[in-house]
Design an enzyme around this catalytic site. Structure first.
Site, PDB file in Angstrom:
ATOM      1  CD  GLU A  47     -25.439 -21.571  -6.191  1.00 10.12           C
ATOM      2  OE1 GLU A  47     -26.555 -21.007  -6.156  1.00 10.12           O
ATOM      3  OE2 GLU A  47     -25.090 -22.316  -7.121  1.00 10.12           O
ATOM      4  NE  ARG A  51     -21.146 -22.617 -12.132  1.00  4.23           N
ATOM      5  CZ  ARG A  51     -22.213 -21.923 -12.465  1.00  4.23           C
ATOM      6  NH1 ARG A  51     -22.098 -20.871 -13.243  1.00  4.23           N
ATOM      7  NH2 ARG A  51     -23.397 -22.269 -12.029  1.00  4.23           N
ATOM      8  CB  THR A  75     -21.423 -25.751  -9.906  1.00  2.00           C
ATOM      9  OG1 THR A  75     -21.825 -24.385 -10.115  1.00  2.00           O
ATOM     10  CG2 THR A  75     -21.204 -26.361 -11.288  1.00  2.00           C
ATOM     11  CE  LYS A 135     -29.198 -23.643 -10.325  1.00  2.00           C
ATOM     12  NZ  LYS A 135     -28.014 -22.843 -10.039  1.00  2.00           N
TER      13      LYS A 135
HETATM   14  C1  3PG Z   1     -26.153 -20.491 -12.337  1.00  2.00           C
HETATM   15  O1  3PG Z   1     -26.263 -21.363 -11.510  1.00  2.00           O
HETATM   16  O2  3PG Z   1     -25.283 -20.438 -13.226  1.00  2.00           O
HETATM   17  C2  3PG Z   1     -27.122 -19.396 -12.258  1.00  2.00           C
HETATM   18  O3  3PG Z   1     -28.276 -19.815 -12.821  1.00  2.00           O
HETATM   19  C3  3PG Z   1     -26.619 -18.133 -12.853  1.00  2.00           C
HETATM   20  O4  3PG Z   1     -27.421 -17.685 -13.878  1.00  2.00           O
HETATM   21  P1  3PG Z   1     -27.315 -16.163 -14.287  1.00  2.00           P
HETATM   22  O5  3PG Z   1     -25.880 -15.886 -14.622  1.00  2.00           O
HETATM   23  O6  3PG Z   1     -28.237 -16.037 -15.474  1.00  2.00           O
HETATM   24  O7  3PG Z   1     -27.773 -15.352 -13.112  1.00  2.00           O
END
Ligand code: 3PG
Length: 216
Positions: A47, A51, A75, A135
């Site tokens: 994924e 960002r 995201t 999710k």
């Molecule tokens: C996200 O989409 O930011 C994930 O949930 C990442 O979370 P984590 O950094 O706690 O694994």
């Protein structure tokens, strides 16, 4: 593609993944070596989060240069992001949330898509729009496995990819839940390892994780 076949495609991707690394790529030149390092460790479903300014180009490079990787976009916040993910050839999309605008746009494309939910109302909106694979975000912070079990009471048909606060220590517990099809998280590719180009370290951590989580 029908909505049902789009959902089954997503289910197949998530099931084959078990673990989905959530990637934040700061430098374009890290994209391909990072994807290769993950694939070498047995982690193929990736994924790439939207960002950073280079995220879309990074995902494109991974798709064209690392064909073993199954690259999705994360995201996704709105219809434009969704269209961008589809245009660059992503195999799936993931959002941290489930706004009515985004659900409507996602229902109108054939890109396999998982909205993000943390509450019963968000889940009801996702289900009403045809999305039963979600999710669960932020998973640990929203109450963890206990919260997921509580949500599964009224919504037994949901399939879930929890992310947020998941790591080596608790991934197996999440995966043991009957509704959990995969877990996501950033722990497989720490920012410091990406920055320093510690590709061998990332491969080793992925290999160790996959060995411990993959059913025999
Ligand atoms: C996200 O989409 O930011 C994930 O949930 C990442 O979370 P984590 O950094 O706690 O694994």
């Amino acid at each position: 593609m029908t909505a049902a076949s789009r959902q089954e495609k997503l289910a197949a991707i998530f099931k084959s993944a078990i673990v989905i690394p959530v990637l934040t790529i700061e430098r374009f030149e890290d994209a391909v070596p990072l994807a290769r390092a993950l694939v070498a460790g047995g982690v193929r479903v990736l994924e790439v989060t939207l960002r950073t300014p280079v995220a879309a180009d990074a995902a494109k490079a991974m798709i064209s240069e690392v064909p073993e990787a199954i690259v999705g976009i994360g995201t996704i916040l709105n219809a434009d992001d969704l269209a961008r993910a589809k245009a660059l050839g992503a195999k799936f999309g993931i959002s941290p949330g489930a706004t009515p605008e985004l659900l409507k746009a996602a229902a109108g494309t054939d890109l396999p898509f998982a909205p993000g939910v943390a509450t019963a109302s968000e889940l009801m909106q996702a289900l009403a729009a045809g999305f039963d694979i979600v999710k669960f975000f932020p998973a640990e912070q929203s109450g963890g496995i206990k919260a997921l079990r509580a949500l599964a009471g009224p919504f037994p048909s949901i399939r879930v990819c929890p992310t947020g606060g998941i790591g080596e220590a608790n991934a197996a517990s999440w995966l043991a839940e009957p509704n959990v099809v995969a877990v996501g998280g950033s722990w497989l590719c720490p920012a410091a390892d990406i920055r320093s180009g510690n590709w061998a370290g990332i491969t080793a951590m992925c290999a160790r994780t996959m060995k411990s989580l993959k059913p025999a």
